[in-house]
Design a protein around this motif. Sequence first.
Motif, short mmCIF file in Angstrom:
data_model
loop_
_atom_site.label_atom_id
_atom_site.label_comp_id
_atom_site.label_asym_id
_atom_site.label_seq_id
_atom_site.Cartn_x
_atom_site.Cartn_y
_atom_site.Cartn_z
N PRO A 106 47.77 40.48 -98.61
CA PRO A 106 47.56 40.53 -97.04
C PRO A 106 48.71 40.98 -96.59
CG PRO A 106 47.19 38.39 -98.37
CD PRO A 106 47.90 39.20 -98.98
N GLY A 107 48.53 41.42 -95.17
CA GLY A 107 49.91 42.01 -94.24
C GLY A 107 50.35 40.78 -93.57
N SER A 108 50.27 39.59 -94.21
CA SER A 108 50.78 38.36 -93.47
C SER A 108 51.12 37.23 -94.48
CB SER A 108 49.76 37.84 -92.74
OG SER A 108 48.60 37.22 -93.39
N SER A 146 48.28 31.20 -90.80
CA SER A 146 48.87 32.83 -90.35
C SER A 146 47.97 33.76 -91.24
CB SER A 146 50.29 32.82 -90.80
OG SER A 146 50.44 32.53 -92.16
N HIS A 166 45.99 36.89 -92.52
CA HIS A 166 45.24 37.74 -91.76
C HIS A 166 44.30 38.66 -92.66
CE1 HIS A 166 44.75 40.78 -88.37
NE2 HIS A 166 44.59 41.69 -89.43
N SER A 203 52.30 37.87 -101.28
CA SER A 203 52.94 38.32 -100.05
C SER A 203 54.69 38.26 -100.07
CB SER A 203 52.44 37.47 -98.59
OG SER A 203 53.08 37.99 -97.61
N LYS A 215 52.96 35.81 -89.11
CA LYS A 215 51.72 36.52 -88.49
C LYS A 215 51.89 37.85 -88.72
CE LYS A 215 50.18 32.13 -86.23
NZ LYS A 215 49.39 31.75 -85.37
N ALA A 216 50.79 38.57 -89.14
CA ALA A 216 50.91 40.08 -89.16
C ALA A 216 51.38 40.51 -87.82
CB ALA A 216 49.47 40.48 -89.56
N THR A 217 52.05 41.73 -87.97
CA THR A 217 52.54 42.70 -86.97
C THR A 217 51.96 43.94 -87.33
OG1 THR A 217 54.57 42.88 -87.85
CG2 THR A 217 54.35 40.90 -86.58
N SER A 272 53.99 45.09 -90.32
CA SER A 272 53.72 44.39 -91.72
C SER A 272 52.78 45.14 -92.40
CB SER A 272 53.47 42.94 -91.48
OG SER A 272 52.11 42.77 -90.71
N PHE A 273 51.89 45.83 -92.14
CA PHE A 273 50.63 46.50 -92.88
C PHE A 273 51.46 47.62 -93.67
CE2 PHE A 273 48.49 44.28 -89.53
CZ PHE A 273 47.56 43.45 -90.31
N ARG A 299 53.40 46.22 -96.30
CA ARG A 299 52.54 45.79 -97.39
C ARG A 299 52.10 46.80 -98.39
NH1 ARG A 299 47.40 44.21 -96.32
NH2 ARG A 299 47.30 46.20 -94.97
#
Length: 281
Positions: A96-98, A104, A106, A126, A133-135, A138-139, A142
């Motif tokens: 995940p990107g979180s 949290s 996502h 992760s 929390k994803a921003t 962050s994607f 990731r």
Amino acid sequence: MQIRELPYNEIPQKLKDISQPAKRLFVCGEIHKNENKNLVIVGSRKHSSYGKQVLCDIIAGLVGYPINIISGLALGIDTLAHEQALKHGMTTISFPGSGLANSSLHPQTNIRLAEKIVESGGCLFSEFTPDFKATQYSFPQRNRLMAAYSDAVLIIEAEEKSGTLITARLAMEYNRDLLVVPGSIYSETSRGTNYLINQGATPVLSAKDVLLALGFDVKTKNERNDISDEEHIILSILREPMSRDEIIRECDNPPEEVNSLLMIMELRGLITEDAGYFRKT
């Protein structure tokens, strides 16, 4: 879900052998130290019915081979990849990107899917702290870990300026096989994938292409010898997915006979119907 931080020496080596290595890694679930190949599947969040069908067919064709399905838990192709892997009893792993805490994770709509991944023997990775929390950044961050963890990356539909193309670029940078499903030149969700093929990515037309890229010895299925002349006619007509009315117009037989034949062929596993369209299996 129980979250733990891995000691540095337990972080998978692939994630440390890149220019921006993982320095911390949190995990939920069981880490598989098997010899399975890692296939990352990513694509558009707004996939078409074509993209969905292709993904379902490809994953069904990988069943029985030692392959882990990896994706990012995002909506769209990522979610479908995890769901289809679970449906077929394959190990699936998510990045995940979180952070991994339920509060949290996502996207929030996929919390139950994340739980199913862990319950089925897969895991979530992760590098972000559990409550992160994803921003927007962050994607892509990731994506580099997914590409690094892979043996090959398969892309099913991507827009021209999609974040999926970041994963594609990283796969090439890390010398991983980049596999791409071609699409219509008129489809927005195929502009990115068709561009990648133009740049030298390997086009994928079936599960066999994926298996060959991963180094498996693929045996050709024996041709069926129990197909009637009438069934051969239907199969020859189905060069692409067609509606019932289109098939009837192409045939010389009465509609009631064609309808009966279609039902028998579907029961025999020769064709399948999805969203009102028939196609060969």
